[in-house]
Design an enzyme around this catalytic site. Structure first.
Site, PDB file in Angstrom:
ATOM      1  N   LYS A   1     -12.212   2.436  12.374  1.00 45.76           N
ATOM      2  CA  LYS A   1     -10.790   2.798  13.015  1.00 45.76           C
ATOM      3  C   LYS A   1     -10.877   2.996  14.343  1.00 45.76           C
ATOM      4  O   LYS A   1      -9.826   2.343  14.940  1.00 45.76           O
ATOM      5  CB  LYS A   1     -10.308   4.105  12.287  1.00 45.76           C
ATOM      6  CG  LYS A   1     -10.114   4.029  10.644  1.00 45.76           C
ATOM      7  CD  LYS A   1      -8.856   2.974  10.256  1.00 45.76           C
ATOM      8  CE  LYS A   1      -8.581   2.904   8.861  1.00 45.76           C
ATOM      9  NZ  LYS A   1      -7.595   2.054   8.727  1.00 45.76           N
TER      10      LYS A   1
ATOM     11  N   ARG B   1       0.495 -10.813   0.909  1.00 45.15           N
ATOM     12  CA  ARG B   1      -0.163 -11.833   0.180  1.00 45.15           C
ATOM     13  C   ARG B   1       0.255 -12.137  -1.254  1.00 45.15           C
ATOM     14  O   ARG B   1       0.155 -13.111  -1.926  1.00 45.15           O
ATOM     15  CB  ARG B   1      -1.555 -11.538   0.022  1.00 45.15           C
ATOM     16  CG  ARG B   1      -2.390 -11.791   1.316  1.00 45.15           C
ATOM     17  CD  ARG B   1      -3.838 -11.367   1.091  1.00 45.15           C
ATOM     18  NE  ARG B   1      -3.921  -9.833   1.115  1.00 45.15           N
ATOM     19  CZ  ARG B   1      -5.256  -9.364   1.326  1.00 45.15           C
ATOM     20  NH1 ARG B   1      -6.221  -9.946   1.598  1.00 45.15           N
ATOM     21  NH2 ARG B   1      -5.223  -8.043   1.296  1.00 45.15           N
TER      22      ARG B   1
ATOM     23  N   TYR C   1     -16.242   4.228   8.151  1.00 48.58           N
ATOM     24  CA  TYR C   1     -14.808   4.155   8.223  1.00 48.58           C
ATOM     25  C   TYR C   1     -14.184   4.784   9.775  1.00 48.58           C
ATOM     26  O   TYR C   1     -13.214   3.789  10.054  1.00 48.58           O
ATOM     27  CB  TYR C   1     -14.252   5.208   7.157  1.00 48.58           C
ATOM     28  CG  TYR C   1     -12.625   5.261   6.911  1.00 48.58           C
ATOM     29  CD1 TYR C   1     -12.101   4.475   6.059  1.00 48.58           C
ATOM     30  CD2 TYR C   1     -12.064   6.318   7.475  1.00 48.58           C
ATOM     31  CE1 TYR C   1     -10.740   4.228   5.917  1.00 48.58           C
ATOM     32  CE2 TYR C   1     -10.689   6.207   7.396  1.00 48.58           C
ATOM     33  CZ  TYR C   1      -9.992   5.266   6.543  1.00 48.58           C
ATOM     34  OH  TYR C   1      -8.487   5.384   6.440  1.00 48.58           O
TER      35      TYR C   1
ATOM     36  N   LEU D   1      -2.127  -1.870   7.127  1.00 52.37           N
ATOM     37  CA  LEU D   1      -3.157  -2.320   6.341  1.00 52.37           C
ATOM     38  C   LEU D   1      -4.238  -1.634   6.140  1.00 52.37           C
ATOM     39  O   LEU D   1      -4.608  -0.704   7.262  1.00 52.37           O
ATOM     40  CB  LEU D   1      -3.497  -3.647   6.838  1.00 52.37           C
ATOM     41  CG  LEU D   1      -2.691  -4.848   6.906  1.00 52.37           C
ATOM     42  CD1 LEU D   1      -3.222  -5.875   7.895  1.00 52.37           C
ATOM     43  CD2 LEU D   1      -2.666  -5.700   5.549  1.00 52.37           C
ATOM     44  N   GLY D   2      -4.914  -1.634   5.283  1.00 49.20           N
ATOM     45  CA  GLY D   2      -6.367  -0.732   4.920  1.00 49.20           C
ATOM     46  C   GLY D   2      -6.864  -0.630   3.781  1.00 49.20           C
ATOM     47  O   GLY D   2      -6.071  -0.798   2.834  1.00 49.20           O
TER      48      GLY D   2
ATOM     49  N   GLY E   1       0.828  -1.195  -0.050  1.00 49.01           N
ATOM     50  CA  GLY E   1       0.031  -0.010  -0.007  1.00 49.01           C
ATOM     51  C   GLY E   1       0.684   1.303   0.101  1.00 49.01           C
ATOM     52  O   GLY E   1       2.131   1.281  -0.172  1.00 49.01           O
TER      53      GLY E   1
ATOM     54  N   LEU F   1      -3.126  11.679   3.482  1.00 48.63           N
ATOM     55  CA  LEU F   1      -1.950  11.109   2.791  1.00 48.63           C
ATOM     56  C   LEU F   1      -1.656  11.641   1.592  1.00 48.63           C
ATOM     57  O   LEU F   1      -2.307  11.184   0.613  1.00 48.63           O
ATOM     58  CB  LEU F   1      -1.777   9.496   2.895  1.00 48.63           C
ATOM     59  CG  LEU F   1      -2.024   8.964   4.404  1.00 48.63           C
ATOM     60  CD1 LEU F   1      -1.913   7.528   4.446  1.00 48.63           C
ATOM     61  CD2 LEU F   1      -0.997   9.788   5.218  1.00 48.63           C
TER      62      LEU F   1
ATOM     63  N   ARG G   1      -8.323   7.155  -7.540  1.00 47.41           N
ATOM     64  CA  ARG G   1      -9.154   7.853  -6.573  1.00 47.41           C
ATOM     65  C   ARG G   1      -9.287   9.251  -7.161  1.00 47.41           C
ATOM     66  O   ARG G   1      -8.613  10.162  -6.490  1.00 47.41           O
ATOM     67  CB  ARG G   1      -8.567   7.592  -5.313  1.00 47.41           C
ATOM     68  CG  ARG G   1      -8.339   6.252  -4.795  1.00 47.41           C
ATOM     69  CD  ARG G   1      -7.810   6.065  -3.053  1.00 47.41           C
ATOM     70  NE  ARG G   1      -8.115   4.878  -2.778  1.00 47.41           N
ATOM     71  CZ  ARG G   1      -7.461   4.327  -1.488  1.00 47.41           C
ATOM     72  NH1 ARG G   1      -7.338   5.540  -0.314  1.00 47.41           N
ATOM     73  NH2 ARG G   1      -7.367   3.277  -0.966  1.00 47.41           N
TER      74      ARG G   1
END
Length: 226
Positions: A130, A37, A126, A74-75, A14, A153, A161
């Site tokens: 969190k 993964r 979301y 992770l996210g 990510g 970020l 996006r």
């Protein structure tokens, strides 16, 4: 020379994970071991191990990393996941299983990348999720838990996006003109600087839970000589 700190990085593919990998290039104080993964793209000059396996194998891989610190980056998003349940399966279930695996492996320090506005009482899926995962990881009883709550970020994402891309253009202006005082926690931060915060925190020894919003992260960077 002291031995490099071993950081087990989960979420290596990510935006934040890639920044941590890039930021580790040339550093002698940390050694990053990724758990993923699938194969993770590595920038030129990166020297790190990436342990690849299905999520069911992650406890074994996390133990094999023999790390002192778990960095959990992770996210996903509701849109990318496809449903509320699929989103929560990553941002809550998988994060919690990762933290449990770290605890079982003897890792005593976790750095968890969360989000500004995280709150278990929020009606926003979301932010509620969190807040939930922050609390759940805290209850596992790590010697030290650092929770990072960045605003937007700034950095390059492989996935598209459009709204976030527009916000990356506008946010520096908002940071300078609007986001002051109690609103400063919503300021954006580049993933490069967030990675530097992670490296600095990985050396901390004080016990407890520490929540770092924008102002706190800027102080950490100043102390680190950024």
């Amino acid at each position: 020379m002291s031995e490099a700190r071993r950081l087990c990085l989960v979420g290596a593919s990510g935006l934040v994970g890639q920044a941590v990998i890039a930021g580790s290039i040339g550093r002698s104080d940390v050694r990053v071991i990724g758990v993923a993964r699938r194969e993770v793209p590595l920038p030129e000059g990166a020297q790190l191990e990436v342990l690849v396996g299905e999520t069911a194998d992650w406890p074994t891989l996390i133990a094999a990393a023999q790390a002192q610190v778990l960095v959990c980056a992770l996210g996903t998003t509701r849109k990318a996941a496809g449903s509320d349940e699929a989103f929560r399966a990553v941002d809550y279930d998988l994060v919690l299983e990762t933290a449990k695996a770290a605890r079982a492996a003897g890792i005593e320090h976790v750095i968890l990348v969360s989000s500004v506005g995280a709150d278990r009482a929020s009606r926003n899926l979301y932010l509620h999720t969190k807040g939930d995962i922050e609390d759940a990881v805290y209850k596992l009883g790590f010697r030290r838990l650092d929770i990072l709550r960045p605003g937007l970020l700034r950095g390059h994402r492989e996935e598209s996006r459009p709204l976030e891309s527009l916000a990356q253009v506008l946010n520096p202006v908002a940071d300078a003109i609007v986001l002051h005082g109690r609103f400063s926690k919503y300021r954006s931060i580049s993933v490069r600087r967030l990675a530097e915060v992670i490296f600095a925190l990985s050396a901390e020894k004080t016990r407890g839970r520490f929540i770092h919003e924008n102002d706190a992260m800027m102080r950490i960077l100043r102390r680190a000589g950024d």
